[in-house]
Design a protein around this motif. Structure first.
Motif, PDB file in Angstrom:
ATOM      1  N   GLN B 216       0.864  -1.300  -0.062  1.00 25.49           N
ATOM      2  CA  GLN B 216       0.132   0.092  -0.090  1.00 25.49           C
ATOM      3  C   GLN B 216       0.968   1.317  -0.124  1.00 25.49           C
ATOM      4  O   GLN B 216       0.545   1.984  -0.678  1.00 25.49           O
ATOM      5  CB  GLN B 216      -0.885   0.067   1.137  1.00 25.49           C
ATOM      6  N   ARG B 217       1.754   1.147   0.946  1.00 29.60           N
ATOM      7  CA  ARG B 217       2.872   2.318   0.782  1.00 29.60           C
ATOM      8  C   ARG B 217       3.504   2.552  -0.620  1.00 29.60           C
ATOM      9  O   ARG B 217       3.538   3.739  -0.706  1.00 29.60           O
ATOM     10  CB  ARG B 217       3.848   1.897   1.912  1.00 29.60           C
ATOM     11  N   PRO B 229      -4.964   6.430   1.790  1.00 25.36           N
ATOM     12  CA  PRO B 229      -4.988   5.253   1.292  1.00 25.36           C
ATOM     13  C   PRO B 229      -5.774   5.069   0.147  1.00 25.36           C
ATOM     14  O   PRO B 229      -5.364   4.686  -0.922  1.00 25.36           O
ATOM     15  CB  PRO B 229      -4.793   4.265   2.476  1.00 25.36           C
ATOM     16  N   GLU B 230      -7.021   5.037   0.404  1.00 20.70           N
ATOM     17  CA  GLU B 230      -8.035   4.966  -0.430  1.00 20.70           C
ATOM     18  C   GLU B 230      -9.051   5.950  -0.332  1.00 20.70           C
ATOM     19  O   GLU B 230     -10.011   6.143   0.399  1.00 20.70           O
ATOM     20  CB  GLU B 230      -8.764   3.447  -0.402  1.00 20.70           C
ATOM     21  N   GLU B 234     -14.249   5.856   0.494  1.00 24.53           N
ATOM     22  CA  GLU B 234     -14.570   5.832   1.865  1.00 24.53           C
ATOM     23  C   GLU B 234     -15.413   4.353   1.891  1.00 24.53           C
ATOM     24  O   GLU B 234     -16.363   4.323   2.623  1.00 24.53           O
ATOM     25  CB  GLU B 234     -15.841   6.992   2.176  1.00 24.53           C
ATOM     26  N   ARG B 245     -13.289  11.886  19.044  1.00 24.24           N
ATOM     27  CA  ARG B 245     -13.324  12.397  17.776  1.00 24.24           C
ATOM     28  C   ARG B 245     -13.865  13.825  17.685  1.00 24.24           C
ATOM     29  O   ARG B 245     -13.569  14.646  16.949  1.00 24.24           O
ATOM     30  CB  ARG B 245     -13.764  11.595  16.755  1.00 24.24           C
ATOM     31  N   ARG B 251      -5.860  15.575  18.784  1.00 30.34           N
ATOM     32  CA  ARG B 251      -5.328  14.558  18.155  1.00 30.34           C
ATOM     33  C   ARG B 251      -4.797  14.810  16.914  1.00 30.34           C
ATOM     34  O   ARG B 251      -4.908  15.668  16.288  1.00 30.34           O
ATOM     35  CB  ARG B 251      -6.623  13.563  18.122  1.00 30.34           C
ATOM     36  N   LYS B 252      -3.645  13.815  16.654  1.00 30.19           N
ATOM     37  CA  LYS B 252      -2.988  13.839  15.472  1.00 30.19           C
ATOM     38  C   LYS B 252      -3.831  13.479  14.214  1.00 30.19           C
ATOM     39  O   LYS B 252      -3.509  13.722  13.174  1.00 30.19           O
ATOM     40  CB  LYS B 252      -1.682  13.687  15.477  1.00 30.19           C
ATOM     41  N   GLY B 253      -4.430  12.278  14.522  1.00 32.15           N
ATOM     42  CA  GLY B 253      -5.077  11.524  13.396  1.00 32.15           C
ATOM     43  C   GLY B 253      -4.098  10.816  12.792  1.00 32.15           C
ATOM     44  O   GLY B 253      -2.966  11.034  12.654  1.00 32.15           O
ATOM     45  N   PRO B 254      -4.578  10.116  11.728  1.00 34.27           N
ATOM     46  CA  PRO B 254      -3.875   9.281  10.803  1.00 34.27           C
ATOM     47  C   PRO B 254      -2.996  10.130  10.018  1.00 34.27           C
ATOM     48  O   PRO B 254      -2.010   9.824   9.665  1.00 34.27           O
ATOM     49  CB  PRO B 254      -4.810   8.385  10.176  1.00 34.27           C
ATOM     50  N   ASP B 255      -3.355  11.064   9.453  1.00 34.23           N
ATOM     51  CA  ASP B 255      -2.877  11.803   8.530  1.00 34.23           C
ATOM     52  C   ASP B 255      -2.574  13.213   9.077  1.00 34.23           C
ATOM     53  O   ASP B 255      -2.220  14.364   8.181  1.00 34.23           O
ATOM     54  CB  ASP B 255      -3.488  11.725   7.098  1.00 34.23           C
ATOM     55  N   ALA B 260      -0.102  12.041   4.130  1.00 35.37           N
ATOM     56  CA  ALA B 260      -0.214  10.520   4.012  1.00 35.37           C
ATOM     57  C   ALA B 260       0.735   9.973   3.104  1.00 35.37           C
ATOM     58  O   ALA B 260       1.300   8.894   3.151  1.00 35.37           O
ATOM     59  CB  ALA B 260      -1.555  10.220   4.006  1.00 35.37           C
ATOM     60  N   MET B 262       3.848  10.714   0.246  1.00 40.66           N
ATOM     61  CA  MET B 262       4.806  11.716   0.107  1.00 40.66           C
ATOM     62  C   MET B 262       4.602  12.271  -1.422  1.00 40.66           C
ATOM     63  O   MET B 262       4.561  11.309  -2.317  1.00 40.66           O
ATOM     64  CB  MET B 262       6.052  11.015   0.059  1.00 40.66           C
TER      65      MET B 262
END
Lengths: 264, 264
Positions: B216-217, B229-230, B234, B245, B251-255, B260, B262
């Motif tokens: 995925q990366r 990622p996708e 959704e 939330r 919160r930093k969250g996933p991204d 997310a 580069m």
DNA sequence: GATTGTGAAGCCCTTCACAGCA
DNA sequence: TGCTGTGAAGGGCTTCACAATC
């Protein structure tokens, strides 16, 4: 461990340590079980126990993904399942091919754990013409002549090698040339691949050998002392002591400075 | 990696690092291949290449075993084969039992890599009465009622669990109670065992999940940027965003702080 | 009061680089 | 000269312990 090699130590990807990535599937499994029991939230302590790790490690791991917990409460099970799945890339479908449909390949083809994680067995491939067309786990085996076509048509990026060691490298080369960029290798060989291709290996006999090492250690401990791992017999002694052994000057040898076996 | 748990961090055994132990089988395989080709000596550089590690690591690993090389020359192949075999405990015979003779268990029963390393399949055990007596890989399956008897009569200390996850723990408990002190677990469950028992696990779906993560990366990297990622779909969105939330404070969250993907 | 999130410390492993030896 | 064996440096992972937060 089964470990890949080509892992761009530069860029650090998005900063999630490899050790953490390797544990995410563990957490995911534990969380899935909780989810099926409709448990709404879980503490780091509980989840860690279920996953077989300690809670500090788990919290540190999750901290790399973001702040998904609630202090004083714990983690929301459903939400974590989703976040980890997404992080691992399991929210998408991954077609995989399995090459080499012997006993092991057939077992892998029928392994339930794949489908349930978004891995779809797109094709089974074997070099034996006698196998071609025969259904294994409900999927007809295809001949390896068509390997390239299968890979490109199905957009397969993950390949599983379950062939004999002797042909593993050439199968690997063909998979990579056809566009596969991740390989799970069950053949007992070191595969060499170009940069950008990930290889992980699973070697059954290596795991047993590691167990044997510790097993031997245990046997030695309880026996007290006996000068060496297998003292009396000298079974199948060393065929060729090296030149250095005769000198005997400074070498420490296997049982040199430390008693081979602790006397209790 | 597949890693055991109960590993007495104290005593440090005889001081061979676990990471080194895990590589010894790799070296042994490479050396065996050289031995079969009657190669008399090998340098750390050559052997390292054959085993897929770097030469400094290999020399360091060997230094824990003793000084088995000859400066300016290299290592004597036959002698090293013997020393590593002895260190791993492969100079003795290890009877193992395989419990759970489904597809995977059957594949393991027929796996050639065991016998060639001193592991002898002493018995195949399955709970299904219909399997009892049926030969698999030339060995008749025995019923699990006799598990304890088999273990003690054959002096088995290593057990392989290839059962469904649901019964793995109870099989494990019986094995341990009967005297098994090393377990190789293929069932996707965390086994708990008393101190002094080693467990290693091999989890096929975990390996694939780790590959998927990197895959995925890679896909993200080459695609430039796409917010996640996708992105667009959704798919099967998070069922339950956690309480935290809504606040959205720190919160930093996933991204959060890092894109997310580069942008090149 | 409970539990997370995380700097800091410690440990283990890897890598470097070179002294030591054949 | 060539290659091993290893002290020392460096890096990553784990564990500790506690401040931050609900």
């Amino acid at each position: 461990m089964a470990t890949g090699r080509t892992h761009r130590p530069a860029t650090r990807s998005r900063g999630i340590p490899e050790a953490t990535v390797a544990r995410l599937p563990l957490y995911l499994r534990a969380l899935t079980a909780l989810s099926e029991r409709s448990v709404p939230t879980v503490s780091s302590e509980e989840l860690a126990a279920a996953a077989g790790v300690n809670s500090a490690k788990l919290r540190k791991d999750f901290s790399y993904l973001g702040s998904y917990g609630t202090r004083g409460v714990g983690y929301d099970v459903e939400y974590l399942v989703y976040q980890i799945s997404r992080e691992l890339g399991l929210t998408q479908d991954w077609p995989v091919v399995i090459v080499g449909i012997g006993n092991l390949g057939a077992a892998l083809a029928g392994y339930g754990g794949f489908a349930s994680r978004g891995f779809r067995v797109a094709a089974l491939i074997d070099a034996d013409p006698a196998m071609t067309g025969k259904p294994v786990a409900g999927i007809p085996v295809q001949h390896s002549d068509d390997l390239e076509k299968i890979i490109s048509e199905d957009g397969v990026s993950i390949g599983v090698i379950a062939t004999p060691a002797g042909v593993a490298q050439q199968v690997c080369d063909r998979l990579v040339a056809a566009g596969v960029t991740s390989i799970l290798n069950f053949a007992p060989t070191v595969l060499s691949v170009p940069d950008g291709v990930d290889v992980r290996k699973v070697d059954l006999s290596i795991e047993l050998q590691i167990l044997a090492f510790h097993e031997q250690r245990k046997a030695g401990e309880e026996a007290g002392a006996e000068s060496g791992p297998e003292a009396g017999t000298e079974t199948g002694a060393p065929t060729a002591p090296p030149a250095a052994r005769t000198g005997g000057s400074s070498r420490k040898g296997p049982d040199g400075d430390v008693p081979a076996v602790m006397p209790a």
